[in-house]
Design an enzyme around this catalytic site. Structure first.
Site, short mmCIF file in Angstrom:
data_model
loop_
_atom_site.label_atom_id
_atom_site.label_comp_id
_atom_site.label_asym_id
_atom_site.label_seq_id
_atom_site.Cartn_x
_atom_site.Cartn_y
_atom_site.Cartn_z
CG HIS A 1 -8.41 -0.02 -2.77
ND1 HIS A 1 -7.64 -1.13 -2.44
CD2 HIS A 1 -9.05 0.35 -1.62
CE1 HIS A 1 -7.81 -1.40 -1.16
NE2 HIS A 1 -8.65 -0.53 -0.64
CG ASP B 1 -13.61 6.15 -0.83
OD1 ASP B 1 -13.62 6.01 0.41
OD2 ASP B 1 -12.58 6.03 -1.53
NE ARG C 1 -10.25 -5.48 0.55
CZ ARG C 1 -9.50 -4.47 1.01
NH1 ARG C 1 -10.08 -3.42 1.56
NH2 ARG C 1 -8.18 -4.47 0.88
CB CYS D 1 -14.01 0.96 0.15
SG CYS D 1 -13.44 2.65 0.37
NE ARG E 1 -3.87 0.58 1.93
CZ ARG E 1 -5.07 0.63 2.48
NH1 ARG E 1 -5.28 1.33 3.58
NH2 ARG E 1 -6.08 -0.03 1.95
CD GLN F 1 -12.94 -1.93 -0.70
OE1 GLN F 1 -12.11 -1.81 0.17
NE2 GLN F 1 -14.12 -2.50 -0.46
N1 NVA Z 1 -10.01 6.48 -1.27
C1 NVA Z 1 -9.61 6.10 0.06
C2 NVA Z 1 -9.81 4.63 0.26
C3 NVA Z 1 -9.45 4.13 1.64
C4 NVA Z 1 -9.63 2.65 1.76
C5 NVA Z 1 -8.16 6.49 0.29
O1 NVA Z 1 -7.34 6.30 -0.61
O2 NVA Z 1 -7.85 6.99 1.38
N1 CP Z 2 -11.20 -0.33 2.56
C1 CP Z 2 -9.93 -0.37 2.97
O1 CP Z 2 -9.00 -0.62 2.19
O2 CP Z 2 -9.78 -0.18 4.31
P1 CP Z 2 -8.43 0.05 5.11
O3 CP Z 2 -7.89 1.39 4.71
O4 CP Z 2 -8.81 -0.02 6.55
O5 CP Z 2 -7.44 -1.03 4.74
#
Ligand code: NVA
Ligand code: CP
Length: 307
Positions: free
Chosen positions: A132, A221, A289, A261, A105, A135
């Site tokens: 992502h 989101d 997930r 998500c 990540r 997800q």
């Molecule tokens: N769009 C959000 C998703 C978090 C799971 C982010 O990137 O922070």
């Molecule tokens: N939806 C998701 O990826 O959650 P986290 O940021 O908690 O991993």
């Protein structure tokens, strides 16, 4: 040595491969629910590199690898040499000599791609600024569980055209469904950044009420994604009319389901009455997930298992 298969964007997999992963998800999930052990990844090690925070992604990969008989190691930028400027290419070489599969990540998609180019083992994108894919694997599986095939259906995306939105758009091309997108002005979809082949599978609506009309699934989101916190105040102003509320869900129709998500901000991108209401499937979505990623790791490490 043959190059390993990676999962860096959703479209890295064909529709047929994704359907295989869903079929395995079903099998692995059923077995898990019957408390029957399944350890095909005995002695395998997953390394998880986090440059951004996480609850679900860490938990689902770590628990998932353990449940498949393997081990998972958590590395964060804060307490590894990655945070002190060790080149991503060097880290990829070293990590892939000690471990069997990697999940990352991070910020720019280019970082994951550079890592994958220098890795001897499969690499999974656990979220970047652009995509992502894990997800959306879970989201589409969840849709299928609740409503059957997603082909030809309409998904309404309300809010920021971010990493999750981009991945929905890729999925629409792979599975043949439509996305109605509504963003505030200035936050529209960038097809090239989204990695799309064309613009046939989505339509943009200035008014979110038009985007949700007749949708089978409504999803949203956070207004500010990780890494964009400096824009927080401006975004709160720009997005205030893009909250998914009960009126929007009524417009979508009685059978529409709601996904997010997570993490969610009630009172911002979604009203509590929606996320905690009867249309919401967010807890199934979060649980999936775990199951979809177990099937993903099985596929990347063992190929097509048919048990
Ligand atoms: N769009 C959000 C998703 C978090 C799971 C982010 O990137 O922070
Ligand atoms: N939806 C998701 O990826 O959650 P986290 O940021 O908690 O991993």
């Amino acid at each position: 040595m043959a190059a390993p298969k990676h999962f860096l964007q959703l479209k890295d997999f064909s529709r047929e491969e994704l359907e295989h992963v869903f079929a395995r998800t079903r099998w692995i999930k059923d077995k898990f629910k019957r408390y029957e052990p399944y350890h095909p990844l005995f002695d395998r090690t997953l390394v998880m590199i986090f440059e951004k925070q996480s609850t679900r992604t860490r938990l689902s990969f770590e628990a998932g690898m353990h449940q498949l008989g393997g081990a998972a190691i958590f590395l964060s930028t804060r307490d590894s040499q990655l945070g002190r400027g060790e080149p991503v290419e060097d880290a990829a070489q070293v990590i892939s000599r000690m471990c069997d599969i990697v999940m990352i990540r991070t910020f720019e998609q280019g970082i994951v791609e550079r890592f994958a180019r220098h890795a001897r083992v499969p690499v999974i994108n656990g979220l970047t600024n652009e995509y992502h894919p894990c997800q959306i694997l879970a989201d589409i599986y969840t849709f299928i569980e609740h409503r059957g095939s997603i082909e030809g259906k309409t998904v309404a995306w309300i809010g920021d055209s971010n990493n999750v939105c981009n991945t929905w758009l890729q999925a629409a091309e792979v599975f043949g469904f439509n996305v109605h997108v509504s963003t505030p002005p200035g936050y529209e979809v960038e097809p090239e950044r989204a990695g799309l082949y064309g613009t046939d599978h989505y339509e943009e609506f200035p008014d979110p009420m038009d985007a949700v009309r007749g949708a089978d699934l409504v999803t949203t989101d956070v207004w500010t994604s990780m890494g964009f916190e400096a824009e927080n105040e401006a975004r709160r102003r720009d997005f205030e009319d893009w909250q998914v509320d009960a009126e929007m869900m009524r417009q979508a129709g009685p059978d529409a389901i709601f996904m997010h998500c997570l993490p969610a901000h009630r009172g911002e991108e979604v009203a509590a009455e929606v996320i905690d209401g009867p249309h919401s499937v967010v807890w199934d979505e979060a649980e999936n997930r775990l199951h979809t990623q177990k099937a993903l790791m099985e596929y990347l490490l063992l190929g097509r298992v048919n048990s």
